[in-house]
Design a protein around this motif. Structure first.
Motif, short mmCIF file in Angstrom:
data_model
loop_
_atom_site.label_atom_id
_atom_site.label_comp_id
_atom_site.label_asym_id
_atom_site.label_seq_id
_atom_site.Cartn_x
_atom_site.Cartn_y
_atom_site.Cartn_z
N HIS A 49 -33.17 -19.80 -10.13
CA HIS A 49 -32.07 -18.94 -9.17
C HIS A 49 -32.43 -17.43 -9.02
CE1 HIS A 49 -29.09 -22.19 -9.56
NE2 HIS A 49 -29.10 -22.28 -10.66
N PHE A 50 -33.29 -16.79 -9.82
CA PHE A 50 -33.85 -15.55 -9.55
C PHE A 50 -34.73 -15.57 -8.43
CE2 PHE A 50 -36.78 -11.84 -10.29
CZ PHE A 50 -35.88 -11.04 -10.16
N TYR A 51 -35.73 -16.51 -8.46
CA TYR A 51 -36.81 -16.79 -7.77
C TYR A 51 -36.17 -17.14 -6.23
CZ TYR A 51 -40.68 -19.06 -5.21
OH TYR A 51 -41.81 -19.50 -4.40
N GLY A 94 -33.43 -16.10 -5.34
CA GLY A 94 -32.55 -15.07 -4.60
C GLY A 94 -31.21 -15.27 -4.85
N ARG A 95 -30.67 -16.05 -5.35
CA ARG A 95 -29.42 -16.23 -5.57
C ARG A 95 -28.66 -14.95 -6.47
NH1 ARG A 95 -30.21 -22.64 -6.56
NH2 ARG A 95 -30.13 -23.14 -4.50
N ARG A 96 -27.56 -14.81 -5.93
CA ARG A 96 -26.69 -13.63 -6.63
C ARG A 96 -26.38 -13.89 -7.96
NH1 ARG A 96 -21.15 -12.04 -3.41
NH2 ARG A 96 -22.87 -11.35 -2.04
N PHE A 97 -25.86 -15.06 -8.56
CA PHE A 97 -25.34 -15.12 -9.90
C PHE A 97 -26.18 -15.83 -10.73
CE2 PHE A 97 -21.75 -14.68 -7.15
CZ PHE A 97 -21.16 -13.87 -7.82
N TRP A 98 -27.85 -15.57 -10.85
CA TRP A 98 -28.65 -16.21 -11.43
C TRP A 98 -28.58 -15.90 -12.83
CZ3 TRP A 98 -31.91 -13.14 -14.70
CH2 TRP A 98 -31.78 -11.92 -14.50
N TRP A 99 -27.87 -14.95 -13.17
CA TRP A 99 -27.78 -14.26 -14.51
C TRP A 99 -26.65 -15.04 -15.40
CZ3 TRP A 99 -22.56 -12.87 -14.77
CH2 TRP A 99 -22.16 -12.75 -13.63
N VAL A 100 -25.96 -16.16 -14.60
CA VAL A 100 -25.08 -16.98 -15.33
C VAL A 100 -25.48 -17.45 -16.58
CG1 VAL A 100 -23.12 -18.47 -15.02
CG2 VAL A 100 -23.44 -16.64 -13.49
N TYR A 101 -26.69 -18.15 -16.27
CA TYR A 101 -27.18 -19.25 -17.26
C TYR A 101 -27.66 -18.58 -18.57
CZ TYR A 101 -27.47 -23.13 -14.12
OH TYR A 101 -27.07 -24.40 -13.13
N PRO A 102 -28.23 -17.30 -18.44
CA PRO A 102 -28.56 -16.64 -19.77
C PRO A 102 -27.35 -15.87 -20.40
CG PRO A 102 -29.62 -15.67 -17.89
CD PRO A 102 -29.13 -16.93 -17.29
N LEU A 103 -26.35 -15.67 -19.52
CA LEU A 103 -25.04 -15.08 -19.96
C LEU A 103 -24.36 -16.15 -21.00
CD1 LEU A 103 -23.47 -12.48 -20.06
CD2 LEU A 103 -22.23 -13.60 -18.08
N ILE A 104 -24.41 -17.46 -20.62
CA ILE A 104 -23.75 -18.50 -21.45
C ILE A 104 -24.72 -19.09 -22.49
CG2 ILE A 104 -23.09 -20.85 -21.11
CD1 ILE A 104 -22.43 -20.35 -18.17
N ALA A 105 -25.92 -19.33 -22.15
CA ALA A 105 -26.65 -19.73 -23.23
C ALA A 105 -27.34 -18.96 -24.47
CB ALA A 105 -28.06 -20.38 -22.51
#
Length: 140
Positions: free
Chosen positions: A33-35, A37-48
């Motif tokens: 998601h970061f690659y 350019g998506r805005r909420f790429w950080w949701v996955y690591p925030l959960i996992a």
């Protein structure tokens, strides 16, 4: 107002093979998601990551509910790797490379990423389900 669509920002070429490989290898960290350019790429690591940290505090960490949710995030990211790998080149270019002069010509690489992602998702999913059901149906 800044647009979050990479094609509208005049972003450079984004490879479908790279995005699929990032989803397969580092999808739990939101790398794909970061690659893209998506805005909420950080949701996955925030959960996992916090859930995995909670599970690791126990002796049998792989039998704790936070581990199962973190594993679910991993299986979802592997599913996204498959989805990304199977998008046709024309659709990918229209969405992510509209302003780029370079066009996608993916072949065997993305197919291999899709195959290995499916194998990993099956292996992880079935292993986690076996551990979960063992915990449910084994008397304490």
């Amino acid at each position: 107002m800044q647009s979050m669509n990479p094609a509208e920002e005049g972003a450079g070429f984004r490879s479908r093979a790279v995005a699929a490989a990032l989803a397969m290898f580092a999808g739990t960290l939101g790398a794909h998601h970061f690659y893209l350019g998506r805005r909420f790429w950080w949701v996955y690591p925030l959960i996992a990551m916090p859930l995995l940290g909670i599970a690791l505090r126990f002796d049998e960490w792989y039998r704790q509910w936070p581990f199962f949710i973190a594993a679910l995030v991993t299986v979802v990211s592997l599913g996204e790797a498959i989805r990304i790998a199977l998008i046709p080149d024309e659709s990918w270019d229209a969405r992510f490379n509209a302003d780029s002069a370079v066009r996608s010509h993916n072949g065997v690489g993305v197919v291999l990423v899709a195959i290995f992602s499916l194998l990993l998702a099956t292996l992880i999913g079935m292993s986690v389900l076996a551990l979960m059901f063992e915990g449910i149906f084994t008397p304490a």
